[in-house]
Design a protein around this motif. Structure first.
Motif, PDB file in Angstrom:
ATOM      1  N   HIS A 166       8.758 -66.150 -10.775  1.00  0.00           N
ATOM      2  CA  HIS A 166       9.005 -67.535 -11.221  1.00  0.00           C
ATOM      3  C   HIS A 166       7.919 -68.419 -10.617  1.00  0.00           C
ATOM      4  O   HIS A 166       7.993 -68.826  -9.462  1.00  0.00           O
ATOM      5  CB  HIS A 166      10.396 -68.012 -10.782  1.00  0.00           C
ATOM      6  CG  HIS A 166      10.735 -69.388 -11.270  1.00  0.00           C
ATOM      7  ND1 HIS A 166      11.859 -69.681 -12.019  1.00  0.00           N
ATOM      8  CD2 HIS A 166      10.084 -70.575 -11.146  1.00  0.00           C
ATOM      9  CE1 HIS A 166      11.897 -70.967 -12.305  1.00  0.00           C
ATOM     10  NE2 HIS A 166      10.819 -71.540 -11.784  1.00  0.00           N
TER      11      HIS A 166
ATOM     12  N   ASP B 157       7.600 -70.444  -7.309  1.00  0.00           N
ATOM     13  CA  ASP B 157       7.801 -71.730  -7.977  1.00  0.00           C
ATOM     14  C   ASP B 157       6.653 -72.701  -7.700  1.00  0.00           C
ATOM     15  O   ASP B 157       6.870 -73.915  -7.622  1.00  0.00           O
ATOM     16  CB  ASP B 157       9.145 -72.383  -7.630  1.00  0.00           C
ATOM     17  CG  ASP B 157       9.592 -73.359  -8.733  1.00  0.00           C
ATOM     18  OD1 ASP B 157       9.025 -73.292  -9.843  1.00  0.00           O
ATOM     19  OD2 ASP B 157      10.472 -74.195  -8.478  1.00  0.00           O
TER      20      ASP B 157
ATOM     21  N   ALA C  97       7.234 -69.945 -15.698  1.00  0.00           N
ATOM     22  CA  ALA C  97       8.582 -70.441 -15.975  1.00  0.00           C
ATOM     23  C   ALA C  97       8.642 -71.714 -16.805  1.00  0.00           C
ATOM     24  O   ALA C  97       9.723 -72.308 -16.930  1.00  0.00           O
ATOM     25  CB  ALA C  97       9.354 -70.611 -14.671  1.00  0.00           C
TER      26      ALA C  97
ATOM     27  N   LYS D 238      13.134 -70.724 -21.588  1.00  0.00           N
ATOM     28  CA  LYS D 238      13.486 -71.363 -20.322  1.00  0.00           C
ATOM     29  C   LYS D 238      14.244 -72.654 -20.612  1.00  0.00           C
ATOM     30  O   LYS D 238      13.808 -73.461 -21.427  1.00  0.00           O
ATOM     31  CB  LYS D 238      12.215 -71.688 -19.531  1.00  0.00           C
ATOM     32  CG  LYS D 238      12.401 -72.634 -18.347  1.00  0.00           C
ATOM     33  CD  LYS D 238      13.108 -71.951 -17.185  1.00  0.00           C
ATOM     34  CE  LYS D 238      13.232 -72.893 -15.987  1.00  0.00           C
ATOM     35  NZ  LYS D 238      11.974 -73.221 -15.362  1.00  0.00           N
TER      36      LYS D 238
ATOM     37  N   HIS E 116      16.561 -69.493  -9.710  1.00  0.00           N
ATOM     38  CA  HIS E 116      16.804 -70.125  -8.402  1.00  0.00           C
ATOM     39  C   HIS E 116      18.189 -69.800  -7.840  1.00  0.00           C
ATOM     40  O   HIS E 116      18.302 -69.135  -6.841  1.00  0.00           O
ATOM     41  CB  HIS E 116      16.655 -71.660  -8.439  1.00  0.00           C
ATOM     42  CG  HIS E 116      15.420 -72.162  -9.114  1.00  0.00           C
ATOM     43  ND1 HIS E 116      14.157 -71.804  -8.701  1.00  0.00           N
ATOM     44  CD2 HIS E 116      15.253 -73.000 -10.181  1.00  0.00           C
ATOM     45  CE1 HIS E 116      13.276 -72.412  -9.476  1.00  0.00           C
ATOM     46  NE2 HIS E 116      13.904 -73.128 -10.384  1.00  0.00           N
TER      47      HIS E 116
ATOM     48  N   HIS F 182       4.305 -71.175 -11.943  1.00  0.00           N
ATOM     49  CA  HIS F 182       3.806 -72.021 -13.036  1.00  0.00           C
ATOM     50  C   HIS F 182       2.284 -71.948 -13.092  1.00  0.00           C
ATOM     51  O   HIS F 182       1.594 -72.823 -12.578  1.00  0.00           O
ATOM     52  CB  HIS F 182       4.300 -73.459 -12.862  1.00  0.00           C
ATOM     53  CG  HIS F 182       5.791 -73.579 -12.963  1.00  0.00           C
ATOM     54  ND1 HIS F 182       6.449 -73.671 -14.169  1.00  0.00           N
ATOM     55  CD2 HIS F 182       6.763 -73.579 -12.019  1.00  0.00           C
ATOM     56  CE1 HIS F 182       7.758 -73.743 -13.959  1.00  0.00           C
ATOM     57  NE2 HIS F 182       7.971 -73.680 -12.666  1.00  0.00           N
TER      58      HIS F 182
HETATM   59 ZN   LIG Z   1      10.007 -73.599 -11.705  1.00  0.00          ZN
END
Ligand SMILES: [Zn+2]
Length: 575
Positions: A99, A468, A258, A322, A405, A101
């Protein structure tokens, strides 16, 4: 940036590459000659129950064989085989960030990375350095991956601070997805004055005298961003090249991105087609904005995304969809109120009925779905929705629905998720960087309970690890260290949720591959798997825990090709 140390390491590197070596006690009759044979100090294949190996043969982008002793695979060596004979190396399967970006990392790769600043003075200094090499009048922008809680002053910089860095450049400071700060020149260009009306859903922060300080929140942000010239497709592809190379330089060989918008899929495809993607990308496609989310629009969008799932390959494919159910650090939906705010329990962005309708449609069309659920109320609400999806769409393949998460996941909710076979992705770097802000909103106890990884595993969940980014840093060993120590910017939080180094690495390799549904090709080093390898100069399984964060890959290989060596971390080199 090339330093003498790097030149030396490259030299040592090439000296270690030998020509043909006579075979000694080959144990396996090779099917083909290898492109590369590596003899290493340790090869942790992450294949369950397998001991440490010492040699690996790679050909055609795949692992051909793994050997117990350094010379076990010498029979794979032919005239054109590159032999890397270096017993200081420790090898792992490439890390899979389940996860993160990449798209955001690409968009800020050329911006000023202020997250290394310790205080406002250091922050200003980084902008001043960029100003010194930027033509007068051009914009200077910061990356958004930092947090004011981590500055000594624990406050946002203001225009008057930024003006100390430069008076000749407009400056835009970005923080997370909700905050911008302009310097005085930037405010002038954006037309921001004491008379500017505050847009609905936004805040223009003002001083006691009623003058704007430069700080713009939420809907007010656009003021600065809309005067930026749009980036060209070519620029965005180049940024993807640089960002993906930087992930590779930090040990990552596959990213599950994600939040990719539909109109960004062609960018990833173009980068792939031109050989510019240094990591494998698994896109989770997100629906931009919240306006006009009626069901016919959503189903048309899902139909279009579904056409992409058929056209993927090993390098780039669409994983699924997502959705974001609740807010983040400042707005996650909790059962109990926030500290000092008895009426505030965060926010759910979806009506559960509407979310059920959309996810059921996706499930019926065999689209996988991951949903961001951060607070415990969001986790409970999401599991209610998932339960109904399973009722409406029986025989849904395992791993089709994922909990992203699950920041606050109490025992009762964990048990439900595990019973339904719903995997969870955890991101310790996020906890590390956001700890001060989380404590502010949730208090110390709830913050310490974020990511109960030990419990998830003991109770039988499938867990994938990740970063993340830009909320947390994506360096793989930094993240492993966080899962092992539970160390954060605000000290150690929830040590009872910690796991061992080997387990943390498993969550980044073999278990991550299972989570993304590709354990047949990724996640371990064994014959027939894609040759994604990360090599370190020391063995993370056998060094003091405190040294893990400073351990950087000697090289990273994707599909049998060495993508990045230790001198190629673009982001580090920028600093
Ligand atoms: Zn995220």
């Amino acid at each position: 940036m090339t330093t003498p140390r790097h030149i030396l390491s490259i030299l040592v590197w090439f000296l270690a590459i030998e020509g043909v070596q006579a075979g000694q006690r080959p144990q396996q009759a090779p099917r083909r000659t290898a492109d590369i044979v590596i003899r290493a100090g340790a090869i942790h294949t992450m294949t369950q129950g397998q001991k440490t190996m010492r040699s690996i043969a790679i050909g055609g982008g795949e692992v051909l064989a793994v050997g117990e002793a350094p010379h076990d695979l010498d029979a794979f060596i032919g005239g054109s085989t590159q032999v890397i004979d270096d017993l200081t190396l420790t090898l792992f399967p490439g890390f899979i960030d389940t996860h993160t970006h990449l798209i955001y990392a690409a968009s800020d790769i050329k911006d000023v990375h202020v997250n290394e600043a310790k205080d406002i003075a250091g922050f200003i200094d980084l902008i001043r350095k960029r100003a010194a090499v930027t033509p007068k009048g051009n914009w200077i922008r910061t990356a958004s991956d930092w947090n004011e809680w981590n500055l000594a002053e624990q406050r946002m910089p203001q225009a008057s601070d930024l003006d100390k860095a430069t008076s000749g450049h407009p400056v835009l400071v970005r923080r997370g997805g909700h905050n911008d700060v302009l310097n005085t020149m930037g405010m002038r260009l954006a037309g921001l004055t004491r008379d500017t009306p505050t847009p609905r859903g936004g805040t223009i922060v003002k001083d006691e005298g009623g003058n704007p300080t430069g700080w713009l929140i939420d809907a007010a942000k656009g003021m600065a961003e809309r005067i930026f010239p749009a980036k060209s497709t070519e620029d965005r592809i180049e940024e993807l090249r640089l960002a993906s190379l930087d992930y590779a330089a930090h040990g990552i060989t596959t990213v599950r991105d994600a939040f990719v918008e539909e109109n960004e899929l062609p960018l990833l495809r173009a980068a792939r087609d031109r050989g510019l993607l240094s990591v494998r990308v698994r896109a989770m496609v997100g629906f931009p904005g919240f306006a006009g989310r009626d069901s016919s629009q959503m189903s048309a969008w899902m139909d279009r995304v579904a056409t992409w799932t058929a056209s993927g390959d090993d390098l780039f494919r669409v994983w699924g969809l997502k959705f974001v159910l609740d807010g983040g650090a400042e707005n996650g939906a909790t059962e109990e109120p926030y500290v000092g705010r008895p009426d505030f329990r965060g926010q759910l962005m979806w009506d559960p009925g509407a979310l059920l309708e959309v996810i059921s449609y996706a499930a019926r069309h065999r689209l996988k779905v991951g949903v961001h659920a951060w607070g415990d109320r969001a986790v409970r609400t999401l599991l209610d929705v998932y339960e109904q999806v399973f009722n409406e769409v029986p025989n849904l393949p395992k791993g089709s629905l994922v909990l992203e998460h699950g920041g606050l996941s109490p025992a009762k909710e964990r048990a439900r998720a595990i019973k339904m076979g719903i995997p969870v992705t955890v991101q310790n770097p996020l906890l590390h960087d956001l700890a001060f802000g989380l404590i502010q909103g949730w208090g110390t106890q709830r913050t310490a309970d974020v990511f109960p990884v030990r419990e998830w595993l003991d109770e039988g969940a499938l867990v994938g690890a990740g970063s993340d980014y830009p909320v947390g840093e994506y360096d793989a060993m930094m993240s492993v260290w966080g899962m092992v120590t539970r160390q954060t910017r605000a000290g150690i939080l929830g040590p009872e949720h910690a796991i061992e180094v080997a387990t943390a690495i498993r969550l980044y390799t073999s278990d991550a591959a299972r989570l993304i549904g590709e354990s047949d090709r990724l996640g371990t080093l064994e014959s027939g798997k894609l040759a994604d390898v990360v090599a370190y100069r020391r063995d993370p399984m056998n060094i003091p825990i405190g040294e893990l964060p400073s351990l950087h890959p000697a090289f990273t290989m994707v599909g049998g090709r060495i993508i990045a060596r230790d001198d190629q971390a673009a982001r580090k080199a920028n600093r």
